[in-house]
Write an enzyme that holds these catalytic residues in place. Structure first.
Site, PDB file in Angstrom:
ATOM      1  N   ARG A 160       0.824  -1.220   0.000  1.00 28.80           N
ATOM      2  CA  ARG A 160       0.000   0.000   0.000  1.00 28.80           C
ATOM      3  C   ARG A 160       0.854   1.264   0.000  1.00 28.80           C
ATOM      4  O   ARG A 160       0.435   2.297  -0.533  1.00 28.80           O
ATOM      5  CB  ARG A 160      -0.936   0.010   1.208  1.00 28.80           C
ATOM      6  CG  ARG A 160      -2.160  -0.866   1.002  1.00 28.80           C
ATOM      7  CD  ARG A 160      -3.045  -0.849   2.226  1.00 28.80           C
ATOM      8  NE  ARG A 160      -4.380  -1.356   1.900  1.00 28.80           N
ATOM      9  CZ  ARG A 160      -5.341  -1.493   2.785  1.00 28.80           C
ATOM     10  NH1 ARG A 160      -5.135  -1.173   4.053  1.00 28.80           N
ATOM     11  NH2 ARG A 160      -6.523  -1.948   2.416  1.00 28.80           N
ATOM     12  N   LYS A 201     -17.166 -17.285   3.450  1.00 29.22           N
ATOM     13  CA  LYS A 201     -18.608 -17.232   3.703  1.00 29.22           C
ATOM     14  C   LYS A 201     -19.381 -16.627   2.549  1.00 29.22           C
ATOM     15  O   LYS A 201     -19.035 -15.556   2.050  1.00 29.22           O
ATOM     16  CB  LYS A 201     -18.867 -16.393   4.957  1.00 29.22           C
ATOM     17  CG  LYS A 201     -18.445 -17.078   6.220  1.00 29.22           C
ATOM     18  CD  LYS A 201     -18.744 -16.185   7.372  1.00 29.22           C
ATOM     19  CE  LYS A 201     -19.036 -16.979   8.637  1.00 29.22           C
ATOM     20  NZ  LYS A 201     -19.522 -16.080   9.691  1.00 29.22           N
ATOM     21  N   GLY A 242      -7.486  -7.626  -0.372  1.00 24.40           N
ATOM     22  CA  GLY A 242      -7.605  -8.560   0.735  1.00 24.40           C
ATOM     23  C   GLY A 242      -6.860  -9.851   0.459  1.00 24.40           C
ATOM     24  O   GLY A 242      -5.736  -9.832  -0.035  1.00 24.40           O
ATOM     25  N   GLY A 286     -12.367  -4.297   1.560  1.00 15.99           N
ATOM     26  CA  GLY A 286     -13.772  -3.888   1.669  1.00 15.99           C
ATOM     27  C   GLY A 286     -14.165  -2.898   0.578  1.00 15.99           C
ATOM     28  O   GLY A 286     -15.262  -2.985   0.013  1.00 15.99           O
TER      29      GLY A 286
HETATM   30  C1  3PG Z   1      -8.710  -1.762   5.321  1.00 14.48           C
HETATM   31  O1  3PG Z   1      -7.584  -2.252   5.425  1.00 14.48           O
HETATM   32  O2  3PG Z   1      -9.744  -2.452   5.274  1.00 14.48           O
HETATM   33  C2  3PG Z   1      -8.816  -0.279   5.181  1.00 14.48           C
HETATM   34  O3  3PG Z   1      -7.608   0.335   5.516  1.00 14.48           O
HETATM   35  C3  3PG Z   1      -9.940   0.272   6.016  1.00 14.48           C
HETATM   36  O4  3PG Z   1      -9.751  -0.042   7.366  1.00 14.48           O
HETATM   37  P1  3PG Z   1     -11.031  -0.320   8.284  1.00 14.48           P
HETATM   38  O5  3PG Z   1     -11.675  -1.581   7.773  1.00 14.48           O
HETATM   39  O6  3PG Z   1     -10.491  -0.461   9.685  1.00 14.48           O
HETATM   40  O7  3PG Z   1     -11.941   0.868   8.128  1.00 14.48           O
END
Ligand code: 3PG
Ligand code: MG
Length: 404
Positions: A46, A206, A361, A384
């Site tokens: 990142r 899931k 992710g 997310g």
């Molecule tokens: C992440 O890694 O999902 C983002 O940096 C957002 O973080 P958060 O889910 O704690 O808001």
């Protein structure tokens, strides 16, 4: 394969290319929420992803103040200081990065006003202050103090309406950074103008967390491949036994609706035809693992990966596709013995010649670990956020930036 140039037209937000930044002080929201190990950055993906924006601003004659969160602190927490991140960034960019102890207040404002063109400072973890996540307007205004413009390059946090991702855009002229733009062009492009055949490979534990993604993708894809723990719920819905596997029986009806919609519209649905099953889904289970057809999974075993015949079917559809979107591992990939399906999909995509877009992710992690990230068209830095974008949701951090 690179993204078609025409997809750039999909992105109509103002970007830093539209800004005259010379002599300006830019507040730049980045997502440096990176994993730490022993107080040092364990994965700097990142940080590297934000470098083009930071470099462009510095080269353009701006002074840059970076703001990010790290983790989910409840108040000030020295373990979640951005100090290790500032150190890694300084090494990557080849210039000193001063870490301010605070994120708002008179001292920060003084330091910001004292910056010269080409200077780079970083504010301390903005989530040390609870007003950040509340998107408190007074806090957003304080954050903006001393700066001339705001740049959002934090794609990974664009699904949060927080003070540093959304609120601050009300107090400063706001622009998208180059990473934010790249993510939206790549992920938006597969939704809006996929070259066909369009294949989506969706895995993960899931089905409940992926239902909205499936709903959004099903009308757009030509082929849908489902693997990982969530495939077990689809197998249940088809009347198979899944033994001690992770599954969500309360989602069977929804799984059946997805199946019917895909097949009813003449599209292809790929569910596992064989699987690796083990006495347990951890490293201890590896010695007792074996391959079974999906209708022969012993009741005392749990499904932990896709089997070789399933991988052969993936190979065929990956070979045919012109656009491939992948999100979610196909097995318990954190256990090396159960990572085969996930690794093979990464390898097949990397050598496919298709436009390949990997959601953030765990799938991004798998691609990085396999050393294949630069063989993909795009690997998202947002977990997310990339899911919400594919689901068709508006990302508050993007909505806050005016159109060009
Ligand atoms: C992440 O890694 O999902 C983002 O940096 C957002 O973080 P958060 O889910 O704690 O808001
Ligand atoms: Mg998150």
């Amino acid at each position: 394969m690179p993204l078609a140039a025409s997809t750039a037209a999909l992105f109509h937000k103002r970007t830093i290319r539209d800004a005259d930044v010379r002599g300006k002080r830019a507040l730049v929201r980045v997502d440096f929420n990176v994993p730490l190990e022993n107080a040092s950055v364990a994965d700097d993906t990142r940080i590297r992803a934000a470098l083009p924006t930071v470099r462009a601003l510095l080269k353009g004659g701006a002074a840059v103040g970076l703001v990010s969160h790290l983790g989910r602190p409840k108040g000030r927490d020295p373990k979640l200081s951005l100090a290790p991140v500032a150190k890694r960034l300084a090494g990557l960019i080849g210039q000193p990065v001063a870490l301010l102890d605070e994120y708002v207040g008179p001292e920060v404002e003084r330091a910001v006003r004292a910056m010269n063109p080409g200077d780079l400072v970083m504010l301390e973890n903005v989530r040390f202050h609870p007003e950040e996540e509340k998107n408190d307007p007074a806090f957003a205004k304080q954050l903006a103090a001393g700066f001339d413009l705001y740049v959002n390059d934090a794609f990974g946090t664009a699904h949060r309406a927080h003070a540093s991702t959304e609120g601050v855009a009300r107090f400063l002229p706001a622009y998208a950074g180059l990473l934010l733009e790249k993510e939206l062009v790549a992920l938006g492009g597969i939704l809006d103008q996929p070259k066909r055949p369009f294949l989506a490979i969706i895995g993960g534990a899931k089905v409940s967390t992926k239902m909205d993604v499936l709903r959004s993708l099903v009308p757009r894809v030509d082929t849908l491949a489902i693997g990982g723990g969530m495939a077990n719920t689809f197998l249940l819905a088809m009347g198979r036994e899944v033994g001690r596997s992770l599954a969500e029986p309360d989602k069977e009806t929804e799984a059946r609706l997805v199946t019917d919609e895909v097949e009813g519209n003449g599209k292809e649905l790929l569910l596992p035809v064989d699987v690796v099953a083990a006495p347990s889904a951890d490293a201890d289970g590896a010695s007792g693992a074996a391959t079974y057809d999906v209708d022969e999974v012993p009741s005392h075993l749990a499904i932990v990966d896709v089997g070789p015949r399933t991988i052969d079917r993936y190979a065929r559809v990956i070979g045919n596709a012109k656009t491939i979107f992948w999100n979610g591992p196909l097995g318990v990939f954190e256990v090396p013995a159960f990572a085969n399906g996930t690794r093979r999909v990464a390898e097949l995509m990397a050598s496919s010649g298709a436009t390949t877009v990997v959601g953030g992710g765990e799938s991004a992690q798998a691609v990085e670990e396999a050393g294949l990230a630069d063989k993909m068209t795009h690997v998202s830095t947002g977990g997310g956020a990339s899911l919400e974008l594919i689901e068709g949701k508006t990302l508050p951090g993007v909505a806050a930036i005016p159109d060009r």
